[in-house]
Design a protein around this motif. Structure first.
Motif, PDB file in Angstrom:
ATOM      1  N   VAL A  42       0.839  -1.202   0.000  1.00 53.94           N
ATOM      2  CA  VAL A  42       0.000   0.000   0.000  1.00 53.94           C
ATOM      3  C   VAL A  42       0.873   1.251   0.000  1.00 53.94           C
ATOM      4  O   VAL A  42       0.633   2.204  -0.757  1.00 53.94           O
ATOM      5  N   ALA A  43       1.917   1.250   0.845  1.00 53.62           N
ATOM      6  CA  ALA A  43       2.817   2.406   0.910  1.00 53.62           C
ATOM      7  C   ALA A  43       3.495   2.644  -0.430  1.00 53.62           C
ATOM      8  O   ALA A  43       3.580   3.792  -0.902  1.00 53.62           O
ATOM      9  N   LEU A  44       3.984   1.591  -1.074  1.00 53.14           N
ATOM     10  CA  LEU A  44       4.653   1.746  -2.367  1.00 53.14           C
ATOM     11  C   LEU A  44       3.692   2.259  -3.427  1.00 53.14           C
ATOM     12  O   LEU A  44       4.066   3.091  -4.272  1.00 53.14           O
ATOM     13  N   ALA A  45       2.464   1.780  -3.399  1.00 51.72           N
ATOM     14  CA  ALA A  45       1.466   2.255  -4.365  1.00 51.72           C
ATOM     15  C   ALA A  45       1.204   3.749  -4.181  1.00 51.72           C
ATOM     16  O   ALA A  45       1.075   4.500  -5.160  1.00 51.72           O
ATOM     17  N   LEU A  46       1.122   4.188  -2.931  1.00 46.60           N
ATOM     18  CA  LEU A  46       0.869   5.605  -2.662  1.00 46.60           C
ATOM     19  C   LEU A  46       2.085   6.467  -2.980  1.00 46.60           C
ATOM     20  O   LEU A  46       1.943   7.618  -3.401  1.00 46.60           O
ATOM     21  N   LEU A  47       3.283   5.905  -2.775  1.00 42.94           N
ATOM     22  CA  LEU A  47       4.505   6.669  -3.024  1.00 42.94           C
ATOM     23  C   LEU A  47       4.893   6.693  -4.495  1.00 42.94           C
ATOM     24  O   LEU A  47       5.752   7.491  -4.894  1.00 42.94           O
ATOM     25  N   ALA A  48       4.301   5.806  -5.294  1.00 41.48           N
ATOM     26  CA  ALA A  48       4.652   5.731  -6.720  1.00 41.48           C
ATOM     27  C   ALA A  48       4.378   7.044  -7.439  1.00 41.48           C
ATOM     28  O   ALA A  48       5.036   7.373  -8.432  1.00 41.48           O
ATOM     29  N   ARG A  49       3.403   7.799  -6.928  1.00 43.45           N
ATOM     30  CA  ARG A  49       3.112   9.104  -7.522  1.00 43.45           C
ATOM     31  C   ARG A  49       4.307  10.044  -7.297  1.00 43.45           C
ATOM     32  O   ARG A  49       4.749  10.264  -6.193  1.00 43.45           O
ATOM     33  N   GLY A  50       4.834  10.571  -8.360  1.00 42.41           N
ATOM     34  CA  GLY A  50       5.885  11.577  -8.238  1.00 42.41           C
ATOM     35  C   GLY A  50       7.301  11.047  -8.315  1.00 42.41           C
ATOM     36  O   GLY A  50       8.245  11.841  -8.296  1.00 42.41           O
ATOM     37  N   VAL A  51       7.506   9.725  -8.371  1.00 38.04           N
ATOM     38  CA  VAL A  51       8.872   9.225  -8.511  1.00 38.04           C
ATOM     39  C   VAL A  51       9.302   9.317  -9.972  1.00 38.04           C
ATOM     40  O   VAL A  51       8.458   9.391 -10.877  1.00 38.04           O
ATOM     41  N   ASP A  52      10.624   9.308 -10.205  1.00 36.47           N
ATOM     42  CA  ASP A  52      11.103   9.468 -11.576  1.00 36.47           C
ATOM     43  C   ASP A  52      10.904   8.179 -12.382  1.00 36.47           C
ATOM     44  O   ASP A  52      10.451   7.153 -11.870  1.00 36.47           O
TER      45      ASP A  52
END
Length: 468
Positions: A42-52
């Motif tokens: 869940v954390a990775l899915a939410l953090l995926a926004r904005g990564v290069d």
């Protein structure tokens, strides 16, 4: 506003991953482990926004491997579960260590300690910064290079001679970096130890720490020897420098006390409970971090200590951790891809008739040692390299060697990659501070160092394989 809400949700998922994975390490059972894996996803899915795009590619590769696993593996569910567990472990470990970094950046005595080391005169500066890079690296990870690197550049700017200033900045930066990487093979607060002791059957930090300390001494001592032998020749006279105010005992005391508390707490709980060192770290480090913040409040006479610590904890989870989304995604997906990739590769290795156990164990260890820094030049993170390759090798018991010898090989290669790979944070940071491209900082500044360390560490791995 929507972005802030998503970041807060990601921060809560990261904190939940830490708590659940720590509970799993302390014997809470498989349900806690599976819940930690779910919260990490869940954390990775939410953090995926904005990564290069590079990080997005890692996420895409992970999804492709999941599809490939379910298409080809009879035990695909177990393989994916193991890979998710590896990602959760990395997320939890990184979150725990980052909490200490968050407490350290607001500590005035720690900053003073770093400035004292950076201001040492030339005869002592390299050793001082190597020591600082190691000691600060234990508590700050790559933040040690950021802190000491900024102080080193600030100190060097006072030098009017451009030639001397350039040499000084480069030598100070590589001293910090080499001190930092010298802790990689042995510190229980590094990913090298955390990952390798998880991957190698029968391995433990307690069983490997002494031979791994030898690797650290080789890395630190070789750097000092090369700096002493190959001092830059100046076109003019060497200037004189004043010794900074304060004594070593007074300036270093706060850092040494912190390290002593960490060492006693982690080692003591490990020995008393039998819990893996990495599991102890996940509990001890965050608790000490928040106690340290409370101590800072008390010493600074700030009102509302409990409220401030709670506020700092919430800011850490909801703001500071999501801001490190790029690092989190890279590290977690490297573990996930490596673990699942090894599961996918194992049947092909077996069907090809490749029997690594037929090779001499020393040759396997030396090959494993060198493949990590070599693949690092191609952009492969050491977590990915180790997670992919180690499961494909025979267990130490099958090879007839001590697990500690395998840990020496893996962590030594990990450290060498940290000194040379232009894709690692340590090389990118010193290149940024020194105004050099990562490839130049990694290979031109550290090429001879890596070659000398590589030869010495190869010899030590061969010795370790025969005597341990």
């Amino acid at each position: 506003m929507q972005h802030r809400r998503l970041d807060r949700a990601a921060g809560v998922a990261l904190a939940a991953t830490l708590i659940l994975r720590a509970a799993f390490e302390w014997g809470a059972g498989p349900v806690a482990g599976h819940a930690a894996s779910l919260s990490a996803v869940v954390a990775l899915a939410l953090l995926a926004r904005g990564v290069d795009r590079t990080r997005q590619a890692f996420l895409l590769i992970g999804l492709v491997l999941v599809a490939a696993a379910f298409a080809t593996l009879p035990d695909a569910g177990a393989a994916v579960t193991r890979a998710a567990g590896s990602a959760a472990f990395i997320v939890a470990f990184f979150t725990a260590l980052s909490s200490l970094r968050g407490a350290a950046v607001t500590s005035a005595p720690i900053a003073e300690c770093g400035r004292f080391l950076a201001d040492q005169p030339p005869g002592r500066r390299y050793l001082a910064l190597t020591l600082g890079g190691g000691l600060f690296g234990i508590i700050l990870l790559y933040g040690a290079i950021s802190l000491l690197g900024s102080l080193a550049v600030e100190s060097a700017r006072s030098e009017a001679n451009a030639e001397i200033r350039g040499h000084r900045i480069r030598r100070m930066l590589v001293a910090i970096q080499r001190g930092f990487i010298a802790t990689i093979p042995w510190s229980p607060l590094t990913f090298a130890i955390a990952i390798s002791t998880t991957l190698v059957p029968g391995a433990s930090w307690g069983g490997a720490v002494l031979p791994c300390l030898v690797s650290g001494l080789i890395l630190a001592g070789t750097g000092w020897a090369l700096d002493t032998i190959f001092k830059p020749r100046l076109t003019g006279p060497r200037p004189s420098y004043a010794t900074p105010d304060g004594t070593w005992g007074a300036k270093m005391r706060p850092l040494l006390i912190l390290l002593a508390v960490l060492a006693v707490s982690i080692a003591g709980l490990h020995l008393l409970t039998g819990i893996r060192v990495v599991g102890v770290v996940m509990v001890v480090v965050p608790v000490l971090s928040f106690l340290w913040i409370a101590e800072q409040d008390v010493l600074d006479h700030r009102p509302g200590v409990i409220r401030d610590v709670a506020g700092r904890a919430w800011r850490f989870a909801s703001v500071e951790m999501p801001a490190m989304r790029s690092e989190i995604v890279l590290l977690a997906m490297a573990g996930f891809i490596g673990s699942l990739g090894a599961s996918l590769a194992a049947p092909f290795v077996a069907s090809a008739g490749i029997d690594a156990s037929a090779l001499p164990p020393a040759l396997l260890l030396v090959g494993l040692f060198w493949v990590i820094p070599v693949t690092g030049q191609l952009g492969m993170n050491p977590i990915l390299a180790a997670s992919l390759l180690v499961p494909l090798l025979p267990a130490p018991a099958v090879m007839g060697i001590d697990p500690a010898a395998a840990i020496v090989a893996i962590t030594s290669g990990w450290a060498l990659s940290g000194a040379t790979s232009p894709f690692t944070a340590s090389v990118m940071l010193i290149g940024n501070f020194g105004g050099a491209r990562p490839t130049h900082a990694g290979l031109a500044w550290n090429g001879m160092y890596a070659a000398c360390c590589g030869l010495l560490l190869t010899g030590w791995i061969l010795v370790a394989a025969s005597i341990l």
